[in-house]
Write a protein that holds these residues in place. Structure first.
Motif, PDB file in Angstrom:
ATOM      1  N   ASP A   1      -6.501 -55.350  48.629  1.00  0.00           N
ATOM      2  CA  ASP A   1      -5.480 -56.397  48.554  1.00  0.00           C
ATOM      3  C   ASP A   1      -5.663 -57.449  49.645  1.00  0.00           C
ATOM      4  N   LEU A   2      -6.295 -57.062  50.752  1.00  0.00           N
ATOM      5  CA  LEU A   2      -6.466 -57.994  51.866  1.00  0.00           C
ATOM      6  C   LEU A   2      -7.397 -59.151  51.511  1.00  0.00           C
TER       7      LEU A   2
ATOM      8  N   HIS B   1      -7.292 -60.867  48.780  1.00  0.00           N
ATOM      9  CA  HIS B   1      -6.631 -61.856  47.941  1.00  0.00           C
ATOM     10  C   HIS B   1      -5.992 -62.956  48.791  1.00  0.00           C
TER      11      HIS B   1
ATOM     12  N   ASP C   1       0.385 -55.334  40.220  1.00  0.00           N
ATOM     13  CA  ASP C   1       1.415 -56.300  40.596  1.00  0.00           C
ATOM     14  C   ASP C   1       2.601 -56.276  39.639  1.00  0.00           C
TER      15      ASP C   1
ATOM     16  N   LYS D   1       4.400 -55.492  47.197  1.00  0.00           N
ATOM     17  CA  LYS D   1       3.494 -56.347  46.417  1.00  0.00           C
ATOM     18  C   LYS D   1       3.646 -56.075  44.925  1.00  0.00           C
TER      19      LYS D   1
ATOM     20  N   THR E   1      -7.053 -55.390  59.808  1.00  0.00           N
ATOM     21  CA  THR E   1      -6.447 -56.089  58.681  1.00  0.00           C
ATOM     22  C   THR E   1      -6.499 -57.600  58.836  1.00  0.00           C
TER      23      THR E   1
ATOM     24  N   TRP F   1       0.052 -56.393  58.012  1.00  0.00           N
ATOM     25  CA  TRP F   1      -0.439 -56.384  56.630  1.00  0.00           C
ATOM     26  C   TRP F   1      -0.183 -57.728  55.954  1.00  0.00           C
ATOM     27  N   HIS F   2      -1.073 -58.082  55.052  1.00  0.00           N
ATOM     28  CA  HIS F   2      -0.889 -59.298  54.256  1.00  0.00           C
ATOM     29  C   HIS F   2      -1.505 -59.074  52.894  1.00  0.00           C
ATOM     30  N   ASN F   3      -0.982 -59.733  51.918  1.00  0.00           N
ATOM     31  CA  ASN F   3      -1.553 -59.657  50.578  1.00  0.00           C
ATOM     32  C   ASN F   3      -1.028 -60.806  49.731  1.00  0.00           C
TER      33      ASN F   3
END
Length: 897
Positions: free
Chosen positions: A29-30, A32, A514, A536, A608, A629-631
């Motif tokens: 997911d990172l 994206h 998603d 997410k 991350t 975290w990020h996505n």
């Protein structure tokens, strides 16, 4: 009972189905990318140099300015004066008039600008707010969140508010408006630095309309949830399920504290002299079973040139403070030294012991050490101090402190049914950061145990049937009158009986898609009955904020649909990081590092965020944060949108907010529990959360996941050690992200299965149907494999009523002739499911030996259940030939009377 040994050999033509090895990797997911969608705000526009100068010169004697404003106009950057505020007239700066609703916890802000001098120890004083009829809102219902509140342990605290010259600070104010309030309420708020003149703002709240429900908490945009920061929800000493009240029993040998799983005995010096559990090898509570963990008393040794100090102990004073807590104190003296031991013991086998050592003169000593003698039985396995979990190492342990690189301050030693986790700390202990963020929040070297890096731990057999642990400091000087705090936590394991029934009956579906529209059908079609909603998702877009206004209605609707289909729903919910999308993010930012973890900001890099923070964080936060975290969303309602998060500070008031949010979700959207991922939650908060979930008597569950911490980013820690003190309040584990399925059986036992701790688990990267089921573990549907064939066997055999007799258990009725093959039997009245696992990557032939007495019946039939995806069977069964097991695989064998 029929007591004969039957040698049963099975032969068959074996065809293993293609195992489902697909495992979701959340790190994908990172990769994206997306955008942060937010409404433009005038607070993003900074004042020009000319406008700032004009403001400052408008009041030549003023050292600071105040800008009262509405909640929607939150200050974003303490270094930039917003144009909106610079343009505010002097008259407007002294007046705030806003509309509010009856029953609302109303929030506004006061912006401070230290124009000419630092502002120190800023205080805020409220007058009553009165209407024309003389009715008033008392100052007791008003709060400045920046100035203090109620901490995570339920204790009030004060926090100094300081503003450095040239900087800005928002003060966030809350007002508890009664349901009966109506019309304009007028009063004042006065801001006073320790040195300098005060400023008073005239506040008018025009209360209109119908009363809002729940203080406005149902609508996040109101920011009334800020009051959750000061919540004490869930506090208390009443035991949580399944625990029972403590009993204190004095005896000639010491003072016994009995709890659900065993007994701890205290000696006159206040240290444990006995620790005993009542579990059999299946981790079922059997009162007649007694497993000693300690071989003798713990003792603190102070070694001088003249030898060890001889202590004389006074009276041990023990009090049962409540059903859930016992406290004690003891004093020992010797050679001009005083040792005071204070401790608490809680209903789940956890204790916190503090040893305060003081000398009446400067004294050079060779060593100060705690000696802990463990029984040989309770020293079979070990984990911690840089060692992966598994059998206790033959050469023992020799370890020294290194907090710079190692998140190591504890170990666990034990057997499957008797063990102890010990954690060592000093005065002012603060819990470090977990996961890949250790370098931004390391352990503090305790002055006592650490001794400048000279301290350490040695554990080895003593040659007399004991294993002796010595937690030592090495040579040091005890300064006259100066205390050293040798503090530690103990947790007796298992923390509770294994719950095989719910392990069988509660079946998880956990997807990383998603879009949630197919979740219910996918879960139902395969036989799952609990759906975990990760963040997410179109019904839960932003990490650790499931009650986001734009999506919470969708989540509630989804839960309602699942309930109609007989499924439960749990949500990802932890405290390691928070999304920047929460309405209160700027208010949290105004609290300094209290809630948003301080850090290098734009210069921070992590696994991350290897290239540093996202540009949005750099532009909007700039400094004093750690990116987490990020996505971004590829599909669904939020396609193209980005979620960013920042680390939270452990043990902050955010925990109070988190627990109130949990309670809100249980009451308002019907949540059936939570899924915790590597968490900053402390033990007290997890205990409070358990009380929140259990408050109405309905079963709600908590499952917990952890990543493999045995690496440089995480400080070479053992995941289970980090979270062991939370286990009494958790229902299931999901350990092993980054763990190989080819790890040895003893590693599986200690670090993956959860069995020695009294909690069952599921497989993740350590995905192997046979090796998993040897420990009662299946993969998790939708994320780490397809367990539906095993679930069908559960139902067909009514395995919720089975007894799990594992390969480690002397009562297991099945033994494989090959040492590389492990066997576990799930035994019912007249049938049993035997699971075999080949722990090599080579094909192995083995013969099974069955003990009919232990099995409870003489098997007359043996077969291989048809389990698509795991094993397919041809009809031929030969009881006279060895079994052939493929490398890395095994068999499921049904025995029937």
């Amino acid at each position: 009972m029929y007591q004969s040994l039957i040698s049963l050999t099975l032969c068959c033509t074996w065809i293993a189905g293609a195992a489902d090895t697909g495992i979701t990797n959340a790190f994908e997911d990172l990769k994206h990318q997306g955008t942060i969608r937010e409404e433009d705000s005038p607070m993003r526009v900074g004042a020009s140099t000319e406008a700032m100068e004009a403001l400052i010169q408008s009041e030549p004697e003023a050292q600071w300015f105040c800008f009262p404003d509405q909640r929607e106009m939150a200050l974003r950057d303490s270094r930039i004066l917003p144009k909106r505020w610079a343009d505010m007239s002097s008259l407007r700066r002294g007046v705030l008039t806003l509309k509010a609703s009856p029953g609302e916890y109303f929030v506004y802000q006061l912006g401070l600008f230290a124009a000419r001098a630092d502002m120190k120890d800023v205080s805020v004083e409220f007058s009553p707010l009165k209407n024309d009829e003389g009715q008033e809102i008392s100052p007791r219902g008003m709060t400045c969140f920046n100035a203090g509140g109620v901490d995570v342990y339920g204790k009030p605290f004060h926090r100094a508010v300081n503003v450095v010259r040239g900087n800005l600070q928002s003060l966030w104010i809350g007002v508890d408006i009664p349901d009966s309030a109506f019309g304009p309420y007028k009063g004042t708020v006065t801001i006073t630095p320790r040195r300098g003149l005060s400023r008073t703002v005239a506040v008018t709240l025009d209360v209109q309309g119908l009363p809002v429900q729940a203080h406005g908490d149902d609508e996040g945009y109101r920011m009334s949830r800020l009051r959750w920061l000061n919540s004490s929800i869930g506090h208390g000493d009443k035991p949580t399920a399944p625990y029972t009240p403590l009993a204190v029993i004095p005896s000639e040998s010491g003072t016994d504290i009995q709890y659900l799983g065993g007994v701890l005995r205290l000696g006159r010096n206040g240290l444990p002299s006995m620790a005993r559990t009542f579990y059999n090898e299946a981790n079922t509570l059997i009162p007649r079973v007694q497993n000693d963990i300690l071989a003798d008393s713990m003792r603190l040794v102070v070694e001088t040139d003249k030898g060890p100090v001889t202590w004389t102990s006074g009276e041990l004073k023990v009090a049962r403070e409540s059903d859930g807590k016992v406290v004690w104190t003891a004093q020992s003296v010797g050679s001009g030294m005083e040792l005071i031991c204070t401790g608490t013991f809680e209903f789940d086998g956890f204790s916190d012991i503090r040893l305060n050592l003081k000398s009446d003169r400067d004294l050079d000593v060779k060593d100060v050490r705690l000696e802990v003698p463990f029984t040989e039985y309770a020293s079979k396995y070990f984990m911690g101090l840089g060692r992966r979990g598994g059998f206790f190492p033959e050469k023992g342990i020799d370890w020294k402190w290194n907090v710079e690189k190692k998140h190591q301050d504890s170990f666990w030693i034990g057997n499957v049914n008797a063990g102890m986790r010990m954690l060592f700390k000093g005065d002012g202990y603060k819990r470090p950061l977990v996961n890949v963020y250790y370098k931004y929040g390391r352990l503090r070297l305790p002055e006592s145990w650490g001794n400048g890096g000279e301290g350490g731990i040695r554990i080895a057999p003593d040659g007399k049937g004991k294993v002796l642990a010595g937690i030592f400091t090495g040579p040091r000087t005890l300064k006259a009158g100066k205390s050293l705090d040798f503090n530690m936590e103990l947790l007796i394991t298992p923390v509770k009986p294994l719950d095989w029934k719910h392990q069988v009956e509660e079946r998880y579906y956990h997807s990383n898609s998603d879009v949630s529209s197919e979740y219910v059908k996918a879960a139902r079609d395969k036989g799952a009955n609990i759906i975990n909603i990760h963040h997410k998702k179109d019904i839960y877009p932003f990490i650790n904020y499931p009650y986001y206004d734009a999506s919470v209605g969708d989540l509630k609707s989804f839960i309602g649909q699942a309930h109609q289909e007989g499924l439960k729903v749990k949500a990802y919910y932890t405290t390691r990081e928070i999304s920047i999308k929460i309405p209160e993010i700027w208010a949290m930012r105004s609290l300094g590092g209290e809630i948003i973890m301080d850090g290098p900001g734009k210069d921070a890099t992590t696994v991350t965020n290897p290239k540093g923070p996202d540009k949005w964080l750099v532009d909007n936060f700039g400094t004093h944060f750690v990116p987490a975290w990020h996505n971004a969303f590829n599909h669904g309602k939020y396609a193209g949108e980005m979620d960013l998060s920042v680390l939270t500070t452990p043990d902050s008031r955010w925990n109070n907010y988190y627990l109130e949010g949990l309670d809100w979700m249980v009451r308002n959207i019907g949540l059936d529990g939570i899924y915790i991922d590597d968490s900053a939650l402390d033990r007290e908060s997890m205990k409070r959360g358990r009380r929140v979930l259990d408050a109405d008597g309905k079963r709600r569950s908590v499952d917990m996941h952890s990543w493999n911490h045995m690496n440089a980013w995480a400080g070479y820690a053992n995941s289970l050690l980090i979270y062991a003190d939370l286990f009494p309040f958790i229902d299931r584990l999901w350990i092993g992200e980054g763990f190989s399925p080819n790890s040895s059986p003893d590693f599986w036992m200690v670090e993956i299965s959860g069995i020695p701790f009294g909690i069952m688990s599921e497989t993740l990267n350590s995905h192997n149907y046979w090796r998993g089921m040897i420990h009662g573990m299946t993969p998790r549907l939708g994320w780490s494999g397809d367990p539906s064939s095993i679930w069908k066997i559960y139902d067909a055999l009514n395995m919720a009523e089975a007894r799990m007799l594992g390969y480690w258990n002397p009562s297991c009725p099945v033994i494989a002739s090959s040492p590389d093959v492990k066997a576990t039997a799930y035994v019912m009245k007249d049938k049993a499911l035997v699971v075999l696992a080949n722990w090599t990557n080579k094909d192995v032939d083995t013969v099974l030996t069955l003990d009919a007495g232990k099995l409870g019946f003489v098997p007359g039939k043996a077969s291989l259940p048809d389990m698509p995806g795991i094993q397919n069977m041809e009809a031929s069964i030969d009881l006279s030939s060895p079994l052939s097991l493929k490398g890395g695989k095994g068999m499921f064998i049904l025995l029937e009377k």
